[in-house]
Design a protein around this motif. Sequence first.
Motif, mmCIF file in Angstrom:
data_model
loop_
_atom_site.group_PDB
_atom_site.id
_atom_site.type_symbol
_atom_site.label_atom_id
_atom_site.label_comp_id
_atom_site.label_asym_id
_atom_site.label_seq_id
_atom_site.Cartn_x
_atom_site.Cartn_y
_atom_site.Cartn_z
ATOM 1 N N HIS A 100 10.231 -24.728 35.588
ATOM 2 C CA HIS A 100 9.716 -24.438 36.933
ATOM 3 C C HIS A 100 9.925 -25.623 37.884
ATOM 4 C CE1 HIS A 100 7.143 -22.736 40.047
ATOM 5 N NE2 HIS A 100 6.592 -23.935 40.148
ATOM 6 N N GLU A 124 8.399 -23.703 29.985
ATOM 7 C CA GLU A 124 8.169 -22.956 31.223
ATOM 8 C C GLU A 124 7.837 -23.908 32.377
ATOM 9 O OE1 GLU A 124 5.255 -19.534 33.143
ATOM 10 O OE2 GLU A 124 4.739 -20.402 31.199
ATOM 11 N N VAL A 125 6.944 -24.867 32.126
ATOM 12 C CA VAL A 125 6.557 -25.831 33.155
ATOM 13 C C VAL A 125 7.753 -26.713 33.513
ATOM 14 C CG1 VAL A 125 4.989 -27.726 33.726
ATOM 15 C CG2 VAL A 125 4.180 -25.845 32.302
ATOM 16 N N LEU A 134 1.642 -23.463 33.109
ATOM 17 C CA LEU A 134 2.110 -23.631 34.484
ATOM 18 C C LEU A 134 0.998 -23.322 35.475
ATOM 19 C CD1 LEU A 134 4.336 -24.128 36.545
ATOM 20 C CD2 LEU A 134 5.057 -21.753 36.238
ATOM 21 N N GLN A 139 -0.400 -25.710 38.510
ATOM 22 C CA GLN A 139 -0.322 -25.258 39.902
ATOM 23 C C GLN A 139 -1.699 -25.240 40.553
ATOM 24 O OE1 GLN A 139 1.909 -21.597 39.268
ATOM 25 N NE2 GLN A 139 3.671 -22.512 40.291
#
Length: 109
Positions: A66, A62-63, A7, A11
Amino acid sequence: MKQIEKLEELQNRINTGNPVLVYFSGENCSVCKVLKPKIEEEVKKAFPKFELFEVKTDFDKEVTAHFMIFSIPATLIFFDKKEFKRYGRNMSVPLFIEEIKRPYDLMCE
């Protein structure tokens, strides 16, 4: 398309302010496999400044969580560090290219 696994890495790429396309796909998704090369080819041809990334939702939960991806394939477009547009499952590639042409020209030309 470059594979993204963290992530933080994604970002950081978004926060550069450059135009970013993130393609969410899955291993067993036939639509994902057919759509990816079409999107990649058209975006590279029409918008050379775009950075293209792929997230495998099977492995990068997780990505995926998110960015609140609930169905695949999903395509997210970022301009100037902000999410501009989100495309889900069924999308027309020519319409997609047409919709992002104007903001791309305004931001990058």
